[in-house]
Design a protein around this motif. Structure first.
Motif, short mmCIF file in Angstrom:
data_model
loop_
_atom_site.label_atom_id
_atom_site.label_comp_id
_atom_site.label_asym_id
_atom_site.label_seq_id
_atom_site.Cartn_x
_atom_site.Cartn_y
_atom_site.Cartn_z
N ARG A 92 0.81 -1.22 0.00
CA ARG A 92 0.00 0.00 0.00
C ARG A 92 0.85 1.27 0.00
O ARG A 92 0.32 2.35 -0.26
CB ARG A 92 -0.90 0.03 1.23
CG ARG A 92 -1.97 -1.01 1.20
CD ARG A 92 -2.82 -0.92 2.44
NE ARG A 92 -3.79 -2.01 2.50
CZ ARG A 92 -4.49 -2.31 3.55
NH1 ARG A 92 -4.34 -1.60 4.67
NH2 ARG A 92 -5.34 -3.31 3.54
N VAL A 93 2.12 1.18 0.31
CA VAL A 93 2.98 2.35 0.39
C VAL A 93 3.16 2.93 -1.01
O VAL A 93 3.50 2.23 -1.95
CB VAL A 93 4.35 1.99 1.00
CG1 VAL A 93 5.32 3.16 0.90
CG2 VAL A 93 4.19 1.56 2.44
N ASP A 94 2.90 4.22 -1.13
CA ASP A 94 3.07 4.92 -2.39
C ASP A 94 3.95 6.13 -2.14
O ASP A 94 3.63 6.98 -1.30
CB ASP A 94 1.71 5.35 -2.94
CG ASP A 94 1.81 5.93 -4.34
OD1 ASP A 94 2.73 5.52 -5.08
OD2 ASP A 94 0.98 6.79 -4.68
N PHE A 95 5.04 6.20 -2.82
CA PHE A 95 5.94 7.33 -2.63
C PHE A 95 6.36 7.85 -4.00
O PHE A 95 6.42 7.10 -4.97
CB PHE A 95 7.18 6.93 -1.81
CG PHE A 95 7.97 5.80 -2.40
CD1 PHE A 95 9.03 6.04 -3.25
CD2 PHE A 95 7.63 4.48 -2.10
CE1 PHE A 95 9.75 5.00 -3.79
CE2 PHE A 95 8.35 3.44 -2.64
CZ PHE A 95 9.41 3.69 -3.50
N PRO A 96 6.63 9.15 -4.09
CA PRO A 96 7.04 9.73 -5.39
C PRO A 96 8.45 9.26 -5.75
O PRO A 96 9.35 9.29 -4.91
CB PRO A 96 7.00 11.24 -5.15
CG PRO A 96 7.15 11.38 -3.67
CD PRO A 96 6.53 10.16 -3.06
N GLU A 97 8.59 8.84 -6.97
CA GLU A 97 9.90 8.41 -7.42
C GLU A 97 10.62 9.60 -8.04
O GLU A 97 10.05 10.34 -8.84
CB GLU A 97 9.77 7.27 -8.43
CG GLU A 97 9.20 6.01 -7.82
CD GLU A 97 9.21 4.87 -8.81
OE1 GLU A 97 9.98 4.91 -9.78
OE2 GLU A 97 8.43 3.94 -8.58
N HIS A 98 11.87 9.78 -7.65
CA HIS A 98 12.68 10.87 -8.19
C HIS A 98 13.31 10.42 -9.50
O HIS A 98 13.64 9.26 -9.68
CB HIS A 98 13.76 11.27 -7.19
CG HIS A 98 13.20 11.71 -5.87
ND1 HIS A 98 12.54 12.90 -5.72
CD2 HIS A 98 13.18 11.10 -4.66
CE1 HIS A 98 12.14 13.02 -4.46
NE2 HIS A 98 12.51 11.94 -3.79
N GLU A 99 13.50 11.41 -10.37
CA GLU A 99 14.14 11.10 -11.64
C GLU A 99 15.61 10.80 -11.42
O GLU A 99 16.22 11.30 -10.47
CB GLU A 99 13.99 12.26 -12.61
CG GLU A 99 12.56 12.52 -13.04
CD GLU A 99 12.49 13.67 -14.03
OE1 GLU A 99 13.53 14.10 -14.55
OE2 GLU A 99 11.38 14.15 -14.26
N GLU A 100 16.18 10.02 -12.31
CA GLU A 100 17.60 9.71 -12.20
C GLU A 100 18.42 10.95 -12.54
O GLU A 100 18.00 11.78 -13.36
CB GLU A 100 17.94 8.57 -13.15
CG GLU A 100 17.28 7.26 -12.79
CD GLU A 100 17.65 6.15 -13.76
OE1 GLU A 100 18.59 6.33 -14.55
OE2 GLU A 100 16.99 5.12 -13.70
N PRO A 101 19.59 11.10 -11.91
CA PRO A 101 20.41 12.29 -12.18
C PRO A 101 20.80 12.42 -13.65
O PRO A 101 20.89 13.51 -14.18
CB PRO A 101 21.65 12.09 -11.32
CG PRO A 101 21.25 11.10 -10.28
CD PRO A 101 20.16 10.28 -10.87
N GLY A 102 21.01 11.32 -14.34
CA GLY A 102 21.40 11.37 -15.75
C GLY A 102 20.28 11.88 -16.64
O GLY A 102 20.51 12.41 -17.72
N ALA A 103 19.04 11.73 -16.21
CA ALA A 103 17.90 12.16 -17.02
C ALA A 103 17.84 13.68 -17.11
O ALA A 103 17.44 14.24 -18.13
CB ALA A 103 16.60 11.62 -16.44
N ASP A 104 18.24 14.41 -16.07
CA ASP A 104 18.25 15.88 -16.09
C ASP A 104 19.26 16.40 -17.09
O ASP A 104 19.00 17.34 -17.82
CB ASP A 104 18.57 16.44 -14.70
CG ASP A 104 17.41 16.24 -13.72
OD1 ASP A 104 16.27 16.02 -14.20
OD2 ASP A 104 17.65 16.30 -12.50
N ALA A 105 20.43 15.81 -17.13
CA ALA A 105 21.48 16.26 -18.04
C ALA A 105 21.05 16.02 -19.48
O ALA A 105 21.28 16.86 -20.36
CB ALA A 105 22.79 15.53 -17.75
#
Length: 83
Positions: A57-70
């Motif tokens: 049931r735990v739902d948490f926001p997933e952060h984007e990978e650092p390489g995706a920003d670059a």
């Protein structure tokens, strides 16, 4: 190859002698020990099942990978960082 029946009978004689050494006054877990162990096993099983249900049931926001920003900044041409 050695005769297996001879070694089996030798093992049985050792087990019989060990059985004679058991003291009748010695305390053993018995039925009560088994019942306590079984109750603890069922409790652990129930707790693990409950934990698995709660973790599902735990739902948490997933952060984007650092390489995706670059890669996004290079493709968009901008150097802004998103928060």
């Amino acid at each position: 190859m050695p005769d297996m029946s001879a070694s089996a009978s030798l093992a049985m004689t050792h087990l019989v002698s060990l059985a004679k050494e058991i003291d009748e006054d010695k305390v053993t877990p018995g039925v009560l020990g088994f019942i306590v162990f079984a109750v603890m096993a069922v409790a652990v099983w129930a707790l693990m099942k409950s934990m698995n249900r709660h973790m599902g049931r735990v739902d948490f926001p997933e952060h984007e990978e650092p390489g995706a920003d670059a890669e996004g900044a290079a493709a968009g041409g901008g150097s802004e960082k998103r928060r």
